[in-house]
Design an enzyme around this catalytic site. Sequence first.
Site, mmCIF file in Angstrom:
data_model
loop_
_atom_site.group_PDB
_atom_site.id
_atom_site.type_symbol
_atom_site.label_atom_id
_atom_site.label_comp_id
_atom_site.label_asym_id
_atom_site.label_seq_id
_atom_site.Cartn_x
_atom_site.Cartn_y
_atom_site.Cartn_z
ATOM 1 N N SER A 3 41.348 41.005 30.787
ATOM 2 C CA SER A 3 40.843 42.059 31.489
ATOM 3 C C SER A 3 40.262 42.877 30.515
ATOM 4 C CB SER A 3 41.688 42.486 32.685
ATOM 5 O OG SER A 3 41.204 43.839 33.256
ATOM 6 N N TYR A 16 49.924 45.246 34.826
ATOM 7 C CA TYR A 16 48.870 44.242 34.778
ATOM 8 C C TYR A 16 48.208 44.242 33.338
ATOM 9 C CZ TYR A 16 44.395 42.210 35.716
ATOM 10 O OH TYR A 16 43.506 41.527 36.136
HETATM 11 P P1 NDP Z 1 40.210 36.703 43.562
HETATM 12 O O1 NDP Z 1 41.199 37.337 44.347
HETATM 13 O O2 NDP Z 1 38.809 36.552 43.968
HETATM 14 O O3 NDP Z 1 40.679 35.134 43.542
HETATM 15 C C1 NDP Z 1 41.919 34.872 43.127
HETATM 16 C C2 NDP Z 1 41.993 33.398 43.013
HETATM 17 O O4 NDP Z 1 43.265 33.094 42.474
HETATM 18 C C3 NDP Z 1 41.830 32.638 44.341
HETATM 19 O O5 NDP Z 1 41.434 31.176 44.001
HETATM 20 C C4 NDP Z 1 43.370 32.323 44.801
HETATM 21 O O6 NDP Z 1 43.877 31.259 45.410
HETATM 22 C C5 NDP Z 1 44.012 32.153 43.372
HETATM 23 N N1 NDP Z 1 45.558 32.791 43.250
HETATM 24 C C6 NDP Z 1 46.045 33.666 43.874
HETATM 25 N N2 NDP Z 1 47.290 33.796 43.794
HETATM 26 C C7 NDP Z 1 47.740 32.616 43.245
HETATM 27 C C8 NDP Z 1 49.022 32.018 42.718
HETATM 28 N N3 NDP Z 1 50.185 32.608 42.997
HETATM 29 N N4 NDP Z 1 49.140 30.782 42.427
HETATM 30 C C9 NDP Z 1 47.965 30.195 42.393
HETATM 31 N N5 NDP Z 1 46.494 30.738 42.534
HETATM 32 C C10 NDP Z 1 46.455 31.690 42.919
HETATM 33 O O7 NDP Z 1 40.298 37.090 41.885
HETATM 34 P P2 NDP Z 1 39.195 37.135 40.891
HETATM 35 O O8 NDP Z 1 38.351 36.078 41.034
HETATM 36 O O9 NDP Z 1 38.615 38.287 40.897
HETATM 37 O O10 NDP Z 1 40.142 37.079 39.447
HETATM 38 C C11 NDP Z 1 40.596 36.100 38.886
HETATM 39 C C12 NDP Z 1 40.889 36.307 37.454
HETATM 40 O O11 NDP Z 1 40.157 37.374 36.735
HETATM 41 C C13 NDP Z 1 42.468 36.667 37.438
HETATM 42 O O12 NDP Z 1 43.134 36.243 36.481
HETATM 43 C C14 NDP Z 1 42.142 38.330 37.293
HETATM 44 O O13 NDP Z 1 43.330 38.994 36.814
HETATM 45 C C15 NDP Z 1 41.025 38.256 36.469
HETATM 46 N N6 NDP Z 1 40.245 39.286 36.352
HETATM 47 C C16 NDP Z 1 39.486 40.008 37.492
HETATM 48 C C17 NDP Z 1 38.778 41.108 37.494
HETATM 49 C C18 NDP Z 1 37.856 41.669 38.708
HETATM 50 O O14 NDP Z 1 37.481 42.748 38.696
HETATM 51 N N7 NDP Z 1 37.863 40.720 39.660
HETATM 52 C C19 NDP Z 1 38.447 41.884 36.200
HETATM 53 C C20 NDP Z 1 39.198 41.407 35.021
HETATM 54 C C21 NDP Z 1 40.067 40.203 35.044
HETATM 55 P P3 NDP Z 1 43.537 31.410 47.157
HETATM 56 O O15 NDP Z 1 42.175 31.563 47.504
HETATM 57 O O16 NDP Z 1 44.562 30.174 47.793
HETATM 58 O O17 NDP Z 1 44.235 32.682 47.548
#
Ligand code: NDP
Length: 255
Positions: free
Chosen positions: A147, A160
């Site tokens: 991030s 985080y």
């Molecule tokens: P979303 O909340 O849109 O999506 C999260 C995804 O991760 C979903 O597919 C969800 O599955 C899955 N997930 C959540 N918890 C678990 C778990 N315990 N085990 C397995 N899968 C899990 O998040 P983003 O797409 O925005 O984020 C993706 C990555 O990018 C993360 O690592 C985040 O830290 C990072 N990130 C995001 C930013 C942002 O601003 N959005 C900025 C910087 C980094 P399900 O659909 O089943 O819940």
Amino acid sequence: MHTEHKKLALITGGSRGLGKNMAISLAKQGVDVIFTYHSNQTEAEATQKEIEALGQKAYAYQLDTSNTKSFDEFFTRLTTDLQAKTGQAKFDYLINNAGTALYAPFEQTTEEQFDQAVNIHYKGVFFLTQKALAHLNDNGRIINISSGLARFSFPGSAAYASVKGAIEVLTRYLAKELGSRGITANIVAPGAIATDFGGGHVRDDEQVNKNIASATALGRVGQPDDIGGVVAFLCSDDARWVNGQRIEVSGGMML
Ligand code: NDP
């Protein structure tokens, strides 16, 4: 003539947000995709259909990436299934994307919140990658997701952001130790992106959205489409010499 085998990616958290965009971008590049979801089976099925509509194979599996105890069973299930469906059980790219947000001031962060952040963003990535190695082809790629917050500091992200920092260091060590197998490891650090993440606040909270846009050189928040193609590029042959790098994809946030 040398014929390349069809490449296969494993993406954690591919049901929504950035992981879904990565899956679609890879599928557009001709890559088949295995992805995991946590609880959102309906979204997972929709992503699977979108990948199949692009002409690639898609396999969706439930997995809690914060629960290392479930990983052996996951890989047994995955490889048995792949073997039966495709006649081989190895993949080429591992993309550790799954994650949840945690906003809590340092002083108020509970041990439970801390453990959850460590388990999903660090311990889970560490051991899923370790256990994936037996199934990852030589010359494969590992892409982790950090991030912008690991470079710049906003109050409320101590736990985080510091676990994201840990995964950046781990990425360099993966590159160092896996180079002998031709496997590269890089980490993509998105800026704030409009997804469901953190209750969707970057997308839905007008004030947050405006503040981020004004702190970004390109004057807007990021969209999932700004990220997936970069991950797909890092998996492409053109990126074969990029190794051990942190690539920030933030439109120039907090420069
Ligand atoms: P979303 O909340 O849109 O999506 C999260 C995804 O991760 C979903 O597919 C969800 O599955 C899955 N997930 C959540 N918890 C678990 C778990 N315990 N085990 C397995 N899968 C899990 O998040 P983003 O797409 O925005 O984020 C993706 C990555 O990018 C993360 O690592 C985040 O830290 C990072 N990130 C995001 C930013 C942002 O601003 N959005 C900025 C910087 C980094 P399900 O659909 O089943 O819940």
